[in-house]
Design a protein around this motif. Structure first.
Motif, PDB file in Angstrom:
ATOM      1  N   TYR A  18       0.870  -1.225   0.043  1.00 28.06           N
ATOM      2  CA  TYR A  18       0.038   0.048   0.112  1.00 28.06           C
ATOM      3  C   TYR A  18       0.827   1.300  -0.039  1.00 28.06           C
ATOM      4  O   TYR A  18       1.589   1.573   0.998  1.00 28.06           O
ATOM      5  N   THR A  36      -2.809   3.692  -2.446  1.00 28.00           N
ATOM      6  CA  THR A  36      -2.868   2.914  -3.589  1.00 28.00           C
ATOM      7  C   THR A  36      -2.638   1.627  -3.513  1.00 28.00           C
ATOM      8  O   THR A  36      -1.536   1.312  -2.918  1.00 28.00           O
ATOM      9  N   ARG A  38      -0.915  -1.460  -4.702  1.00 27.18           N
ATOM     10  CA  ARG A  38      -0.151  -1.787  -5.842  1.00 27.18           C
ATOM     11  C   ARG A  38      -0.451  -3.221  -6.487  1.00 27.18           C
ATOM     12  O   ARG A  38      -0.503  -3.208  -7.682  1.00 27.18           O
ATOM     13  N   ASP A  41      -3.850  -2.378  -7.815  1.00 29.84           N
ATOM     14  CA  ASP A  41      -4.461  -1.379  -8.654  1.00 29.84           C
ATOM     15  C   ASP A  41      -5.653  -0.623  -8.474  1.00 29.84           C
ATOM     16  O   ASP A  41      -6.364  -0.412  -9.461  1.00 29.84           O
ATOM     17  N   ARG A  42      -5.870  -0.328  -7.109  1.00 27.41           N
ATOM     18  CA  ARG A  42      -7.230   0.401  -6.679  1.00 27.41           C
ATOM     19  C   ARG A  42      -7.104   1.262  -5.701  1.00 27.41           C
ATOM     20  O   ARG A  42      -5.668   1.106  -4.820  1.00 27.41           O
ATOM     21  N   GLU A  43      -7.771   2.305  -5.597  1.00 32.75           N
ATOM     22  CA  GLU A  43      -7.607   3.323  -4.364  1.00 32.75           C
ATOM     23  C   GLU A  43      -8.143   2.644  -3.314  1.00 32.75           C
ATOM     24  O   GLU A  43      -9.243   2.243  -3.256  1.00 32.75           O
TER      25      GLU A  43
END
Length: 670
Positions: A18, A36, A38, A41-43
């Motif tokens: 993160y 994010t 990694r 690949d999302r917030e």
């Protein structure tokens, strides 16, 4: 010269996964960051607990509880709950990874807009209760319901009807358990704490309902019930006084709103709805009973906006953290401002003489009064109370012997009788009465279920007894559109309405998909007892069948067999066969013995009989060569001989061109 401090978490990669992008808010227990993920690949929102919670003797206990509560919260899935994705410990950093919710929280909306319209306030309360109901069904209690933990999705004004999500399930429990054990204090936002949490640190689903009652008061009036007082004073009010009626501040509010708030925030947990599901039913019924003009009204903002903060009842404003908020306005917005109240203090206040009150004050842990101003106010307030109660020996004797402090017992004969009769009994004993209402399965509507204090319990001679009057059996409304819905959706709708859903009945159906609801044991939209167990009849799809043997059968007979079993028939292109007669089934798919389901398709291939082949022309040939040529081509040969076959020559043949292989060719020979 101003000094700027950089947050060391910014830019850090937590747990190798993160990446911290920005700080959203900081509170008493944690700091929230936007990050994010990694790997996916999302917030996400990362809530990092303050390191001091994991320090010292109880640090390991906190980390263990933190992990356990995070796992429990992660099992909770509901559209009104901020989802917990992950939890972990990276070095000395304990963190939660959660759904990132763009928008703001309800505290900031209240600061910006003031009181909500009555319709929007009831809508927000209903959404919060729906989320809590899902948690209560799984045995989870939030423990810290407050505007800071109610996120408004998007950037819209709550008055516009936006969705809300509840954050921080389980976190308050992990922190409260370790802090209570270590310091003998209660953690929580005191403005929303139920009396039993303050006096005994116990809580259950009804504790959340109490907090929602305070929240409802705040949404419709724009202020908290005891705004502007110290946490000690606020807690004292919660323990010893009924919550004031909202109509005391907003005179146009109907009595039904006062009754709803009083029911949710009853000091006796037994007098509240048992859980958020039951409370949700009450809110929905009330909202449906109010006219549109009333629902559209909004209270005027209070003259002095009440706002939990360093001098207010809620301690540090969690929306603003410890005085700062960074990054996006909202996100996973619920941070963790708390006030610490010594539990033993309230036990002393409710049961001790003045001298004991002084001892109780001295014995409290000093960390419970971290702010000097708060400590001085608390000391001054308690000393004033001591002086008033201990004003003199004669005065004290009069107070408890003949004055307002004298005690008597609540008369018997008030339970199970009509409310007017019970009221007459109490008034005959010189006691005042108040009335609340509660559902009861046994006591008829209008009769008294019990009293508070109960019959035989002690009460001051100038005191008041609350009569709990039965509303009869609680009736719930069965939702619409259950038939045809997916079983999971129908079950959730029934449970949200307060019903218990039993094990489903199963039935095969040619048209309904597997899992679709075919029938409900109670009529949709009907009113049913709250303890009715609803049974759903659920489709298992088309019934299974065994495919029969149809090869060799005449086509029409085979089609009739399959359609009689509920199977569909599809005919493939016909094929030639030397073995299967024309018009009979040459092949089928699936084969015989296979398991299919009604409405499945069986494909049949029909025979066209033998293939057509060229018939050799043997006219003019002698009999034997002619026979051999025809037989070689696959035909059978018959001969008609005239004149004894004198010249042994084929004069005619009855078939020329093409003919089915294996058919007979007749030769005329003389």
């Amino acid at each position: 010269m101003a000094i700027t401090t950089t947050d060391p978490m910014l830019g850090r990669l937590v747990d190798g996964r993160y990446e911290i992008v920005a700080r959203v808010a900081r509170g008493g227990m944690a700091t929230v960051y936007r990050a994010t993920d990694r790997r996916l690949d999302r917030e996400v929102a990362i809530k990092v607990m303050h390191p001091h919670l994991a320090d010292g003797v109880d640090g390991a206990a906190f980390v263990s509880r933190f992990r356990r509560e995070a796992r429990a919260a992660a099992r909770l899935t509901h559209p009104g709950v901020v989802a917990v994705y992950d939890q972990g410990v990276d070095g000395d950093t304990s963190y939660l990874a959660m759904e990132y919710v763009p928008g703001t929280n309800l505290r900031r909306e209240l600061h910006a807009s003031g009181p909500l319209t009555l319709d929007r306030a009831l809508d927000v309360v209903a959404q919060v209760l729906a989320a809590l109901a899902a948690a209560h069904r799984k045995g989870l209690v939030h423990r810290d319901v407050k505007p800071e933990n109610v996120l408004v999705v998007g950037d819209g004004d709550p008055a516009a009807g936006g969705r809300v999500k509840v954050a921080d399930f389980g976190l308050a429990r992990a922190v409260t358990e370790v802090t209570t054990t270590a310091t003998g204090t209660v953690l929580g936002t005191v403005a929303y704490l139920a009396p039993e949490v303050i006096t005994s640190s116990t809580c259950d689903a009804r504790t959340d309902v109490y907090a929602v009652g305070v929240l409802a008061y705040e949404l419709v009036t724009g202020t908290l019930p005891y705004a502007g007082e110290t946490p000690i004073q606020v807690a004292f009010h919660h323990v010893h006084e009924d919550l004031p009626a909202p109509s005391g501040l907003v005179d146009w509010l109907p009595a039904e709103i006062d009754a709803l708030v009083a029911s949710f925030a009853a000091r006796d947990p037994q007098q509240r709805p048992p859980d958020a599901g039951a409370a949700l039913g009450a809110v929905e019924a009330l909202r449906a009973s109010l006219d549109a003009d009333l629902l559209a009204r909004r209270a005027d903002p209070p003259a002095v906006a009440a706002r939990p903060g360093p001098s207010g009842p809620g301690g540090v404003d969690a929306a603003d953290g410890d005085g700062d908020a960074d990054g996006d306005d909202g996100g996973e917005g619920g941070t963790d401002a708390v006030d610490e109240i010594p539990t033993a203090f309230f036990q002393e206040v409710s049961a001790s003489a003045p001298a004991q009150l002084t001892d109780a004050l001295v014995e409290q842990p000093t960390e419970a009064y971290r702010r000097p101003s708060r400590r001085r106010r608390a000391v001054a307030w308690i000393l004033t109370l001591v002086l008033v109660l201990g004003g003199g020996g004669l005065g004290t004797w009069w107070w408890f012997a003949d004055g307002p402090g004298a005690w008597t017992s609540v008369p018997t004969g008030v339970a199970g009788v009509a409310a007017d009769d019970a009221r007459a009994v109490l008034e005959g004993a010189g006691l005042g009465t108040t009335t609340s209402r509660a559902f009861d399965d046994e006591v008829p509507e209008g009769s008294v279920v019990t009293s508070v204090p109960a019959p035989g319990d002690r009460v001051r001679t100038d005191g008041s007894v609350e009569l709990v009057v039965s509303r009869g059996v609680q009736m719930l409304t069965v939702p619409d559109d259950l038939v045809g819905a997916d079983r999971k959706d129908a079950t959730a709708a029934l449970e949200d309405a307060g019903f218990t859903v039993g094990d489903p009945a199963r039935s095969y159906d040619d048209e309904a998909d597997r899992g679709e609801v075919l029938d409900v044991s109670v009529e949709e939209s009907s009113r049913q007892r709250h303890d009715t167990v609803v049974t759903l009849t659920v489709s298992d799809g088309p019934a299974p069948v065994q495919v029969p043997q149809e090869v060799g059968k005449e086509k029409d007979a085979a089609v009739a067999d399959l359609e009689g079993l509920g199977l569909a028939v599809e005919l493939a292109d016909p094929e030639y066969s030397e073995d299967v007669p024309r018009g009979h089934v040459l092949a089928q798919e699936p084969r015989d013995g296979a398991t299919a389901h009604r409405t499945d398709t069986v494909t049949l291939t029909i025979s066209q009989g033998p293939p057509l082949v060229e018939v050799p022309n043997v006219v003019g040939k002698h009999t034997e060569p002619a026979r051999k040529a025809l037989e070689k081509a696959g035909f059978k040969v018959e001969e008609n001989t005239y004149l004894g076959g004198l010249l042994d020559t084929v004069r005619f043949q009855d078939t020329t061109g093409k003919a089915p292989k294996g058919s007979t060719v007749t030769l005329t020979v003389w």
